[in-house]
Design a protein around this motif. Structure first.
Motif, mmCIF file in Angstrom:
data_model
loop_
_atom_site.group_PDB
_atom_site.id
_atom_site.type_symbol
_atom_site.label_atom_id
_atom_site.label_comp_id
_atom_site.label_asym_id
_atom_site.label_seq_id
_atom_site.Cartn_x
_atom_site.Cartn_y
_atom_site.Cartn_z
ATOM 1 N N ARG A 157 -36.816 -54.518 13.275
ATOM 2 C CA ARG A 157 -36.894 -55.792 12.787
ATOM 3 C C ARG A 157 -38.214 -56.461 13.301
ATOM 4 N NH1 ARG A 157 -33.266 -60.187 15.246
ATOM 5 N NH2 ARG A 157 -33.498 -59.651 17.697
ATOM 6 N N ILE A 158 -38.489 -56.218 14.347
ATOM 7 C CA ILE A 158 -39.864 -56.928 14.971
ATOM 8 C C ILE A 158 -41.025 -56.545 14.222
ATOM 9 C CG2 ILE A 158 -40.760 -54.789 16.382
ATOM 10 C CD1 ILE A 158 -40.782 -58.832 17.298
ATOM 11 N N PHE A 159 -41.044 -55.423 13.441
ATOM 12 C CA PHE A 159 -41.964 -55.129 12.386
ATOM 13 C C PHE A 159 -42.162 -56.313 11.405
ATOM 14 C CE2 PHE A 159 -41.534 -50.264 13.168
ATOM 15 C CZ PHE A 159 -42.069 -50.418 14.412
ATOM 16 N N THR A 160 -41.186 -56.886 10.841
ATOM 17 C CA THR A 160 -41.191 -57.783 9.790
ATOM 18 C C THR A 160 -41.227 -59.310 10.431
ATOM 19 O OG1 THR A 160 -38.768 -57.628 9.634
ATOM 20 C CG2 THR A 160 -39.836 -56.289 8.047
ATOM 21 N N ILE B 82 -48.327 -63.943 8.203
ATOM 22 C CA ILE B 82 -48.242 -62.387 7.864
ATOM 23 C C ILE B 82 -47.120 -61.790 9.046
ATOM 24 C CG2 ILE B 82 -50.547 -62.489 6.735
ATOM 25 C CD1 ILE B 82 -51.645 -61.115 9.465
ATOM 26 N N THR B 83 -46.546 -60.606 8.449
ATOM 27 C CA THR B 83 -45.537 -59.752 9.557
ATOM 28 C C THR B 83 -46.485 -59.355 10.686
ATOM 29 O OG1 THR B 83 -45.874 -58.000 8.325
ATOM 30 C CG2 THR B 83 -44.050 -59.540 7.689
ATOM 31 N N LEU B 84 -46.093 -58.859 11.713
ATOM 32 C CA LEU B 84 -46.501 -58.084 12.737
ATOM 33 C C LEU B 84 -47.232 -56.793 11.918
ATOM 34 C CD1 LEU B 84 -44.655 -58.537 16.022
ATOM 35 C CD2 LEU B 84 -46.916 -59.553 15.383
ATOM 36 N N GLU B 85 -46.232 -56.177 11.231
ATOM 37 C CA GLU B 85 -46.927 -54.807 10.726
ATOM 38 C C GLU B 85 -47.884 -54.990 9.759
ATOM 39 O OE1 GLU B 85 -44.919 -51.480 8.050
ATOM 40 O OE2 GLU B 85 -43.822 -53.178 7.870
ATOM 41 N N GLU B 86 -48.219 -56.249 9.114
ATOM 42 C CA GLU B 86 -49.350 -56.657 8.282
ATOM 43 C C GLU B 86 -50.574 -56.979 9.148
ATOM 44 O OE1 GLU B 86 -47.096 -58.405 4.457
ATOM 45 O OE2 GLU B 86 -47.556 -59.780 6.151
ATOM 46 N N PHE B 87 -50.132 -57.681 10.429
ATOM 47 C CA PHE B 87 -51.239 -58.204 11.228
ATOM 48 C C PHE B 87 -51.752 -56.900 11.870
ATOM 49 C CE2 PHE B 87 -52.078 -59.555 15.892
ATOM 50 C CZ PHE B 87 -52.812 -60.534 15.484
ATOM 51 N N PHE B 88 -51.249 -55.925 12.345
ATOM 52 C CA PHE B 88 -52.048 -54.724 12.769
ATOM 53 C C PHE B 88 -52.553 -53.794 11.748
ATOM 54 C CE2 PHE B 88 -49.611 -56.123 16.582
ATOM 55 C CZ PHE B 88 -50.429 -55.766 17.589
ATOM 56 N N ALA B 89 -51.869 -53.936 10.683
ATOM 57 C CA ALA B 89 -52.370 -52.963 9.416
ATOM 58 C C ALA B 89 -53.910 -53.678 8.911
ATOM 59 C CB ALA B 89 -51.639 -52.987 8.331
#
Length: 117
Positions: free
Chosen positions: A5-8, A55-62
């Motif tokens: 869930r941290i990814f979102t 933006i989600t952490l997933e989007e942040f790092f992507a």
């Protein structure tokens, strides 16, 4: 750890906690932004946009312009887990960011935090 869930979680939800942690120990939001910028390659405008757009952490790092090549030198424990042993690349990047903020809050010298950069 796929689907954690941290990814979102939006970066905008995490940043205030990072800043509060640093400020409790006498450090600044600018120092937090400096280490996050070092890790991700985002400039000030990019970090501001990440917060504004939720933006989600997933989007942040992507979407990160470029992870710093010395990021792999970030070692130690975060939440009882060695960051260098985390297998999921996204989780490892998130924990690297956590570790850098912890180091700011502990008052570690910025030259050490930025791994000699």
């Amino acid at each position: 750890m796929t689907g954690h869930r941290i990814f979102t979680t939006p970066y905008s939800a995490i940043r205030p906690h990072y800043v509060a942690k640093a400020e409790r120990k006498g450090h600044t939001a600018a120092e937090v932004d400096q280490v996050v910028s070092w890790l991700t390659g985002y400039d000030e405008a990019g970090l501001t946009r990440a917060v504004a757009e939720d933006i989600t952490l997933e989007e942040f790092f992507a979407g990160a312009p470029a992870l710093h090549p010395n990021a792999t030198q970030i070692t130690g424990l975060i939440c009882g887990i060695r960051v260098e042993d985390i297998e999921d690349p996204l989780m490892q990047q998130i924990r690297w960011m956590d570790k850098l903020v912890d180091e700011v809050a502990r008052g570690k010298k910025m030259s050490s935090i930025l791994r000699g950069s």
